[in-house]
Design a protein around this motif. Structure first.
Motif, short mmCIF file in Angstrom:
data_model
loop_
_atom_site.label_atom_id
_atom_site.label_comp_id
_atom_site.label_asym_id
_atom_site.label_seq_id
_atom_site.Cartn_x
_atom_site.Cartn_y
_atom_site.Cartn_z
N PRO A 29 0.82 -1.20 0.00
CA PRO A 29 0.00 0.00 0.00
C PRO A 29 0.86 1.26 0.00
CG PRO A 29 -0.90 -1.61 1.52
CD PRO A 29 0.41 -2.15 1.06
N HIS A 30 0.44 2.23 -0.78
CA HIS A 30 1.09 3.54 -0.95
C HIS A 30 2.32 3.48 -1.85
CE1 HIS A 30 -1.63 4.93 2.16
NE2 HIS A 30 -1.13 4.05 3.02
N ALA A 31 2.71 2.27 -2.30
CA ALA A 31 3.84 2.19 -3.23
C ALA A 31 3.42 2.74 -4.58
CB ALA A 31 4.31 0.74 -3.38
N ARG A 32 4.38 3.33 -5.28
CA ARG A 32 4.08 3.87 -6.60
C ARG A 32 4.09 2.75 -7.63
NH1 ARG A 32 7.03 9.06 -9.50
NH2 ARG A 32 5.66 9.13 -11.36
N LEU A 33 3.04 2.71 -8.45
CA LEU A 33 2.97 1.72 -9.52
C LEU A 33 4.03 2.09 -10.57
CD1 LEU A 33 0.96 -0.69 -10.20
CD2 LEU A 33 -0.03 0.88 -11.87
N PRO A 34 4.65 1.08 -11.20
CA PRO A 34 5.60 1.40 -12.28
C PRO A 34 4.96 2.35 -13.29
CG PRO A 34 5.71 -0.93 -11.77
CD PRO A 34 4.56 -0.38 -10.96
N SER A 35 5.74 3.29 -13.75
CA SER A 35 5.23 4.27 -14.72
C SER A 35 4.84 3.58 -16.02
CB SER A 35 6.30 5.33 -15.00
OG SER A 35 7.39 4.73 -15.70
N VAL A 56 -7.34 -0.92 -15.87
CA VAL A 56 -7.99 -2.09 -15.27
C VAL A 56 -7.79 -2.07 -13.75
CG1 VAL A 56 -7.88 -4.61 -15.05
CG2 VAL A 56 -7.87 -3.55 -17.32
N LEU A 57 -6.57 -1.82 -13.31
CA LEU A 57 -6.28 -1.81 -11.87
C LEU A 57 -6.99 -0.66 -11.17
CD1 LEU A 57 -2.46 -2.62 -11.97
CD2 LEU A 57 -4.37 -4.20 -11.62
N MET A 58 -7.13 0.46 -11.84
CA MET A 58 -7.86 1.58 -11.25
C MET A 58 -9.34 1.25 -11.14
SD MET A 58 -6.00 4.94 -12.92
CE MET A 58 -6.79 6.08 -11.80
N ALA A 59 -9.89 0.62 -12.17
CA ALA A 59 -11.31 0.24 -12.14
C ALA A 59 -11.59 -0.77 -11.03
CB ALA A 59 -11.74 -0.33 -13.49
N GLU A 60 -10.60 -1.61 -10.72
CA GLU A 60 -10.76 -2.60 -9.65
C GLU A 60 -10.53 -2.00 -8.27
OE1 GLU A 60 -8.04 -5.70 -10.67
OE2 GLU A 60 -9.30 -6.47 -12.31
N GLY A 61 -10.15 -0.73 -8.21
CA GLY A 61 -9.92 -0.08 -6.93
C GLY A 61 -8.60 -0.43 -6.28
N LEU A 62 -7.68 -1.07 -7.02
CA LEU A 62 -6.40 -1.46 -6.44
C LEU A 62 -5.40 -0.32 -6.43
CD1 LEU A 62 -5.99 -5.03 -8.00
CD2 LEU A 62 -6.53 -4.46 -5.63
N VAL A 63 -5.52 0.60 -7.36
CA VAL A 63 -4.61 1.74 -7.43
C VAL A 63 -5.41 3.01 -7.64
CG1 VAL A 63 -2.76 0.30 -8.39
CG2 VAL A 63 -4.27 1.57 -9.94
N GLU A 64 -4.76 4.14 -7.37
CA GLU A 64 -5.40 5.43 -7.58
C GLU A 64 -4.40 6.40 -8.16
OE1 GLU A 64 -6.74 6.95 -3.86
OE2 GLU A 64 -4.79 6.76 -2.89
N GLY A 65 -4.87 7.28 -9.04
CA GLY A 65 -4.01 8.28 -9.62
C GLY A 65 -3.96 9.53 -8.77
N ARG A 66 -2.78 10.12 -8.66
CA ARG A 66 -2.60 11.38 -7.93
C ARG A 66 -2.06 12.39 -8.92
NH1 ARG A 66 0.42 8.97 -2.51
NH2 ARG A 66 -1.20 7.44 -1.99
N GLY A 68 -0.32 14.86 -11.06
CA GLY A 68 1.04 15.35 -11.10
C GLY A 68 2.06 14.50 -10.38
N SER A 69 1.63 13.35 -9.85
CA SER A 69 2.54 12.52 -9.06
C SER A 69 2.70 11.12 -9.59
CB SER A 69 2.06 12.46 -7.60
OG SER A 69 2.88 11.64 -6.81
N GLY A 70 1.60 10.51 -10.04
CA GLY A 70 1.68 9.15 -10.53
C GLY A 70 0.52 8.31 -10.05
N THR A 71 0.66 7.01 -10.14
CA THR A 71 -0.38 6.05 -9.73
C THR A 71 0.16 5.24 -8.57
OG1 THR A 71 -1.15 5.94 -12.02
CG2 THR A 71 -1.90 4.21 -10.53
N TYR A 72 -0.64 5.10 -7.52
CA TYR A 72 -0.18 4.47 -6.28
C TYR A 72 -1.13 3.35 -5.86
CZ TYR A 72 3.01 8.41 -5.86
OH TYR A 72 3.99 9.33 -6.09
N VAL A 73 -0.57 2.37 -5.14
CA VAL A 73 -1.34 1.25 -4.63
C VAL A 73 -2.22 1.75 -3.48
CG1 VAL A 73 -1.24 -1.02 -3.54
CG2 VAL A 73 0.44 -0.40 -5.30
N ARG A 74 -3.50 1.44 -3.55
CA ARG A 74 -4.42 1.85 -2.49
C ARG A 74 -4.37 0.87 -1.33
NH1 ARG A 74 -9.58 1.59 -3.21
NH2 ARG A 74 -10.03 3.37 -1.91
#
Length: 252
Positions: A29-35, A56-66, A68-74
Motif C-alpha cells: 500500500p502507498h507504493a508507486r505503480l511502475p510508470s 484495469v487496476l484503477m477500475a478494480e480499486g487497487l490503485v489510484e491516480g494522484r 502530477g505525481s503518478g499512480t499508487y497502490v491503495r
C-alpha cells in the motif's frame, strides 16, 4: 520482466501480473505503480497496452491516480460488517439503528429532506404514478467520525402530507424510523423487502464515502410495506471493499 501473453489480450496479462504483485505485497500500500514507460519496457508492450492495464487496476480499486505525481497502490481495508435484521420494538428506534442493527456499533447521522416528483423507478417501488410527489431524504451516517454509508429514502406524500411526521427528521418523532412514524398516522408496517446489489459508485457518493470515482459500491434497496402497500423505499450505499452485509434472520 517478460511475460508470455498467450491468447488473452496483452493489457489483461499485464494487469494480472501487476495485480499479483500488489496482492502478494511486493507492491505494498502507498507504493508507486511502475510508470507507463517502465511498464512498456518491462513487459515489452506498447504505450496503449500499458495504459489500458493501469486502467484495469484503477477500475478494480487497487490503485489510484494522484495528479502530477503518478499512480499508487491503495490500502486494502479489512471489510467490516453492516448488520441487517428485522425490526424489533425493543431496538433503539433511531435512523442509525434502522440501517446498522449491530448494537455494539454506535453512530450519528445527518439528514436533509425535500419534496421531489417520483421518477419511473421510484414510482414503481412505491406503487404510485410517475410524477407523484414524495419526500426525499438524504442521509450521511458516521461511526467514530468516519462516514460508513449514505442513504436516500422516498415516502409518498399522499400518506404523510400535512401530518406531524411529514419530515422524517423533524417533528415529535424526528429520527425514530419508519415503523414508529407510520404508526403515528395509522399505518402498521408489517414487513420489509431488501435487495442487495453492486454497481460503480457515482461521483457524489464516492466523494462522501471516501472512495474514488468508479469505486464499486454495495447497494441495499429496501422497501417497507403496510398491509401490502409500500410506505417508504430507500437505497443504502456503502463502499463494497469496506463492508459486507450480514443478515440476522430468525428461524421459525
Amino acid at each position: 520482466m517478460l511475460v508470455a501473453f498467450g491468447d488473452r489480450p496483452a493489457y489483461l496479462r499485464v494487469a494480472d501480473d501487476l495485480r499479483s504483485r500488489i496482492l502478494s505485497g511486493e507492491l505494498p500500500p502507498h507504493a508507486r505503480l511502475p510508470s507507463q514507460a517502465r511498464i512498456r519496457r518491462e513487459y515489452g508492450v506498447s504505450d496503449t497496452v500499458a495504459l489500458e492495464a493501469r486502467k484495469v487496476l484503477m477500475a478494480e480499486g487497487l490503485v489510484e491516480g494522484r495528479s502530477g505525481s503518478g499512480t499508487y497502490v491503495r490500502p486494502r481495508p479489512v471489510p467490516r460488517r453492516l448488520a441487517r435484521a428485522g425490526y424489533h420494538p425493543t431496538d433503539e428506534p433511531t435512523a442509525f439503528r434502522q440501517e446498522q442493527a449491530d448494537e455494539r456499533v454506535s453512530g450519528t447521522w445527518e439528514a436533509e429532506s425535500e419534496q421531489r416528483d417520483a421518477d419511473s423507478e421510484i414510482a414503481r417501488r412505491l406503487g404510485v404514478a410517475p410524477g407523484a410527489r414524495t419526500m426525499r431524504t438524504r442521509y450521511v451516517f458516521r461511526t467514530a467520525g468516519e462516514v460508513t454509508m449514505v442513504s436516500t429514502s422516498w415516502e409518498p406524500l399522499e400518506l404523510t402530507a400535512r401530518t406531524p411526521v411529514m419530515l422524517p427528521e423533524e417533528g415529535p418523532l424526528a429520527g425514530r424510523g419508519v415503523v414508529a412514524r407510520m404508526a403515528a398516522v395509522g399505518l402498521v408496517v408489517d414487513h420489509m423487502v431488501e435487495e442487495v446489489g453492486a454497481r460503480p459508485g457515482r461521483a457524489e457518493e464516492t466523494a462522501v464515502l471516501g472512495g474514488v470515482p468508479g469505486h464499486t459500491v454495495l447497494v441495499i434497496s429496501r422497501t417497507f410495506h403496510a398491509s401490502g402497500r409500500p410506505v417508504e423505499t430507500a437505497d443504502v450505499v456503502a463502499l463494497a471493499d469496506r463492508y459486507r452485509a450480514a443478515y440476522h434472520l430468525p428461524v421459525r
